[in-house]
Design an enzyme around this catalytic site. Structure first.
Site: not given
Ligand code: PMT
Length: 406
Positions: A289, A305-307, A323, A337, A279, A341, A210
């Site tokens: 390949k 895994p949802d960390i 975040f 969230k 995700d 979480k 991403n």
């Molecule tokens: O890195 P930059 O270019 O500075 O951009 C910053 C950012 C936009 C990436 C940052 O501000 C941000 O929003 N980070 C979280 C991006 C994200 O994955 O958001 P989410 O809403 O999809 O996930 C929610 C939370 O779950 C996040 O804390 C993520 O780290 C966590 N997560 C998500 C998926 C997963 N499999 N495991 C996780 O822990």
């Protein structure tokens, strides 16, 4: 802030010119002091032109009577007028003289008289850097509270490759700025930060990822280090210099990130999950390949895994900050969230508006907290936003402890 930039006599002395400019761009007033050996590599006029200030090279520079008196105590004046002493490059000779208290030129005399923060940026051949004498001198200097910046690895002027290069001048200037701003309201904290994207292989050549640049997470790690915390930054693949004073653990996939986070969790007191973790991934990518054909290619993706959720289940009394990257219903999604979480705070940001979110230097966030509060942080640099996140996080923890003890 007024600082002295001491320039030692190594081939990297020319980089000190760029460092002086970078420091002035960060609003430092820079007084350059050069050793005679440094003058063999770069002329004082260069620094005088860059800093618009006389360059000091000699302990007894003046010739006439009253000036001799003035110059004989000039090192004391310079020592008292400046808050920081940065020496770059710090040669093996300078490190030895500093460690053994020799004061046979202006810079070494100034060093002994100086009572402010000292930052040394060594640069020398790898063998010299690894020599027992140099190691002992560095150990002595660190033991006396001097900050020794680790030399960079790479090709050296002598043609060899290894540790000993002067770090990038902009990196040094950032480190100086971070140390100058150092507060101590996070002394004793261990902050675990995730940043950047993850890469999920489709086959040995292709992967899903991403647009995360890592800037937000790196700013968070730097902000915590600046406030005295011990910081571990688990970083996906990004193109950013490692923040000063931060331990970086590099990962690629969501699974690798999860393993690194869970390994570091026990020692952590605050966790900030700024990484854009994929995700979905291809659970068992092919070893070869995938060959291109005219037919449509379908990928079967499994959840990663949802960390954040796993950390939430193992949170203990740590402070957990997640975040939320949303395109709509920002605060509602963040609250959902946070609850699902078990996070204490969710930093919510819209990622579909120009100039904030992914890749940008600025961000605009809403801090949604377990106490029910939601604090708006208007658009600002990611460094400022990171500072505000910790300002609120420290208040939140006090509030949660008070609620818990009530
Ligand atoms: O890195 P930059 O270019 O500075 O951009 C910053 C950012 C936009 C990436 C940052 O501000 C941000 O929003 N980070 C979280 C991006 C994200 O994955 O958001 P989410 O809403 O999809 O996930 C929610 C939370 O779950 C996040 O804390 C993520 O780290 C966590 N997560 C998500 C998926 C997963 N499999 N495991 C996780 O822990």
């Amino acid at each position: 802030m007024k600082i002295v930039l001491g320039v030692g006599g190594g081939i990297a002395a020319y980089k000190a010119a760029e460092l002086s400019r970078a420091l002035m761009e960060r609003d430092f007033e820079v007084q350059v002091v050069m050793t005679h050996a440094a003058e063999e590599f770069i002329r004082p006029l260069t620094f005088a032109a860059l800093t618009n200030r006389k360059v000091i090279t000699d302990l007894f520079a003046s010739r006439s009577g009253e000036e001799v008196l003035a110059s004989s105590v000039e090192h004391i004046r310079v020592a008292r007028e400046n808050q920081m002493l940065v020496v770059a490059p710090a040669t093996a000779d300078l490190l030895a003289r500093f460690a053994h208290g020799l004061a046979n030129d202006f810079l070494s005399t100034l060093y002994l008289a100086f009572t402010g923060k000292v930052i040394l940026a060594p640069a020398m051949n790898t063998e010299m850097w690894n020599h027992a004498a140099t190691r002992a001198n560095v150990e002595t200097l660190v033991g006396r509270g001097n900050i020794v910046l680790p030399p960079a690895e790479g090709s050296l002027a002598c043609g060899e490759v290894g540790a000993g290069r002067l770090p990038d001048p902009v990196w040094i200037a950032d480190a100086v700025q971070s140390l100058a701003a150092a507060r101590h309201d996070m002394d004793g904290e261990t902050v675990l930060v995730t940043a950047g994207p993850t890469q999920e292989p489709i086959d040995p050549v292709r992967y899903l990822t991403n647009r995360s640049s890592g800037k937000m997470g790196y700013a968070i790690a730097a902000a915590a280090a600046e406030r005295g915390a011990r910081v571990v930054l688990v970083s996906g693949p990004v193109n950013l210099p490692e923040p000063f004073g931060v331990q970086v653990v590099r990962v690629r996939s969501a699974v690798e990130m999860r393993n690194a986070v869970m390994a570091k969790l026990p020692e952590s007191t605050i966790i900030v999950k700024a990484a854009a973790v994929a995700d979905y991934h291809v659970a068992n990518p092919p070893k070869q390949k995938i060959k291109k054909t005219p037919a449509r290619l379908s990928l079967e993706l499994d959840p990663t895994p949802d960390i954040l959720a796993e950390v939430g289940r193992n949170k203990g009394d740590r402070l957990l900050i997640g975040f939320a990257a949303e395109t709509t219903a920002l605060v509602e999604e963040a609250r959902r969230k946070m609850a699902s979480k078990n996070a204490d705070m969710v930093v919510a940001n819209l990622v579909n508006q120009e100039g904030t979110g992914f890749e940008s230097d600025e961000n605009e966030v809403t801090l949604v907290m377990r106490t029910g509060e939601a604090v708006q942080v208007p658009r600002a640099s990611k460094k400022i936003v990171a500072g505000r996140i910790f300002d609120q996080a420290l208040k939140l923890r006090l509030a949660l402890h008070a609620l818990h003890d009530a």
